[in-house]
Design an enzyme around this catalytic site. Structure first.
Site, PDB file in Angstrom:
ATOM      1  N   ILE A 188      -8.843   7.760   1.250  1.00 23.01           N
ATOM      2  CA  ILE A 188      -8.440   9.147   1.473  1.00 23.01           C
ATOM      3  C   ILE A 188      -7.308   9.191   2.508  1.00 23.01           C
ATOM      4  O   ILE A 188      -6.417  10.049   2.472  1.00 23.01           O
ATOM      5  CB  ILE A 188      -9.676   9.954   1.921  1.00 23.01           C
TER       6      ILE A 188
ATOM      7  N   GLU B  33     -11.376  -1.020  10.296  1.00 18.26           N
ATOM      8  CA  GLU B  33     -12.065  -1.849   9.279  1.00 18.26           C
ATOM      9  C   GLU B  33     -11.980  -3.345   9.575  1.00 18.26           C
ATOM     10  O   GLU B  33     -12.874  -4.111   9.208  1.00 18.26           O
ATOM     11  CB  GLU B  33     -11.496  -1.566   7.884  1.00 18.26           C
TER      12      GLU B  33
ATOM     13  N   MET C 206      -8.927   2.818   8.390  1.00 20.26           N
ATOM     14  CA  MET C 206      -8.221   1.634   7.871  1.00 20.26           C
ATOM     15  C   MET C 206      -7.546   0.859   8.992  1.00 20.26           C
ATOM     16  O   MET C 206      -7.339   1.382  10.089  1.00 20.26           O
ATOM     17  CB  MET C 206      -7.215   2.048   6.804  1.00 20.26           C
TER      18      MET C 206
ATOM     19  N   ASP D 224      -0.255   1.842   8.387  1.00 29.02           N
ATOM     20  CA  ASP D 224      -0.738   0.981   9.475  1.00 29.02           C
ATOM     21  C   ASP D 224       0.132   1.060  10.742  1.00 29.02           C
ATOM     22  O   ASP D 224      -0.338   0.710  11.826  1.00 29.02           O
ATOM     23  CB  ASP D 224      -0.793  -0.482   9.008  1.00 29.02           C
TER      24      ASP D 224
ATOM     25  N   GLY E  91       0.834  -1.204   0.000  1.00 33.07           N
ATOM     26  CA  GLY E  91       0.000   0.000   0.000  1.00 33.07           C
ATOM     27  C   GLY E  91       0.869   1.254   0.000  1.00 33.07           C
ATOM     28  O   GLY E  91       1.861   1.315   0.722  1.00 33.07           O
TER      29      GLY E  91
ATOM     30  N   ARG F  11     -17.365  15.798  13.900  1.00 33.15           N
ATOM     31  CA  ARG F  11     -17.771  16.208  15.257  1.00 33.15           C
ATOM     32  C   ARG F  11     -18.610  17.493  15.201  1.00 33.15           C
ATOM     33  O   ARG F  11     -19.587  17.640  15.922  1.00 33.15           O
ATOM     34  CB  ARG F  11     -16.524  16.435  16.126  1.00 33.15           C
TER      35      ARG F  11
END
Ligand code: ADP
Ligand code: FBP
Ligand code: MG
Length: 322
Positions: A253, A225, A172, A130, A14, A157
């Site tokens: 995004i 996720e 993610m 990550d 990624g 918010r």
């Protein structure tokens, strides 16, 4: 030890903000030390196809601030198989490369290790949103992704508080919750669901009831996720406790955008350290940043030891969300 004259660099897995800053640092530091640099496009897939481009100090100009990766990236199933790795070895020999720097995540490091075991000098630079790589406090791209997601959560918010609503925001992280935990803490979310922790619907409902009794008129739930989709969670909350939630999935995004100062700096330092390590004859290693210092570890550290979430962050979340 072969004298290094020509090295390759690739990005794989990624993409993550800061990949370009790392490519630039590797290229310029290597050229500064008298090496030739070849960029391999589309990770291991491009390596198998011999898809390469010479990199110069000028060709990596104007990219330090850009998201994505100018070398492009890929996930290569072919390379995972031994036959693919043997083919990659042939390509590396044809390209006359004395060493390879691989910028990516845990999967990329496993691929790098396979090449190292077949005699190619390799160094890995940890780069994934990550942050799931042991041996480094931070991976390149994580800080930017946290800030991107945080910016979105802060906007949500605003509208959640204006309408007295419950929002579920999916971030993610299929197998790890670093991004979710940090975004939840920094945004002041009421609840976070992480792949590392068992999902407890009852506890979540109790927290939401408690929040209402305390006079909270809106709540934010962050879900990684890997735990479940935000829509599924909304359906469960509705069925179990009658809660109506609005849902936002942040998606890819989180992988784009200019790297933060932190990530551009980390990428520059790690790129330089990777070239230094390769020139000193090291191989089968990854670069890490521990307490602000550049360090190296054998590549298997990245996957053999699971990087733990910080207990301090988790208990702080619990305390601050009352
Ligand atoms: N066990 C493995 N052995 C060899 N190569 C691997 C292995 N796991 C992953 N790779 C290679 O690394 C690529 C990137 O891994 P992936 O897990 O998709 O991303 P990341 O490096 O960001 O974690 C894969 O597409 C594959 O080509
Ligand atoms: O873009 P894809 O292939 O759908 O992958 C999504 C996954 O990639 C990531 O964004 C980054 O993971 P890697 O760095 O390991 O590739 C994960 O957070 C997410 O689960
Ligand atoms: Mg990964």
């Amino acid at each position: 030890m072969t004298e290094m004259k020509r090295i390759g660099v690739l990005t794989s897995g990624g993409d993550a903000p800061g990949m370009n800053a790392a490519i630039r640092a590797v290229t310029r530091c290597a050229i500064y030390k008298g090496l030739e640099v070849i960029g391999i496009r589309r990770g291991f897939e491009g390596l198998l196809e011999g898809d390469v481009i010479p990199l110069t100090s000028r060709s990596v100009g104007g990219i330090i601030h850009r998201g994505g990766t100018v070398l492009r990236t890929a996930r290569s199933e072919r390379f995972k198989k031994p036959e693919g790795q043997v083919e990659a070895l042939d390509r590396l020999r044809e390209l006359d490369l004395d060493g390879l720097i691989l910028i990516g995540g845990e999967g990329t490091f496993k691929g790098a290790w396979a090449l190292h075991q077949r005699g190619i000098p390799v160094v890995g630079i940890p780069c994934t949103i990550d942050n799931d790589i042991e041996g480094t406090d931070m991976t390149i791209g994580f800080d930017t992704a946290v800030n991107t997601a945080l910016d979105a959560v802060r906007k949500l918010r605003d509208t959640a508080s204006s309408h007295d609503r419950l929002f579920i925001i999916e971030v993610m992280g299929r197998r790890c919750g670093f991004l979710a935990a940090q975004v939840a803490l920094a945004s002041g979310a009421e609840y976070v669901l992480l792949p590392e922790m068992p999902f407890d619907l009852d506890h979540l409902c109790k927290k939401l009831h408690y929040a209402r009794r305390q006079g909270k008129t809106h709540s934010l739930i962050i879900v990684a996720e890997g735990v479940m989709g935000a829509q599924d969670l909304a359906a469960k909350l509705k069925d179990t406790a009658g809660y109506e939630a609005r849902v936002t999935v942040l998606g890819h995004i989180q992988r784009g955008g200019s790297p933060t100062a932190f990530d551009a700096t980390l990428a520059s330092r790690m790129g330089a350290h990777a070239v230094k390590a390769l020139l000193e004859g090291e191989s089968g290693i990854m670069i890490g940043s521990l307490c602000g210092q550049m360090v190296t570890h054998p590549l298997p550290v990245a996957w053999e030891e699971k990087k733990p979430l910080s207990d301090e962050v988790l208990s702080l979340m619990e305390m601050l969300s009352i």
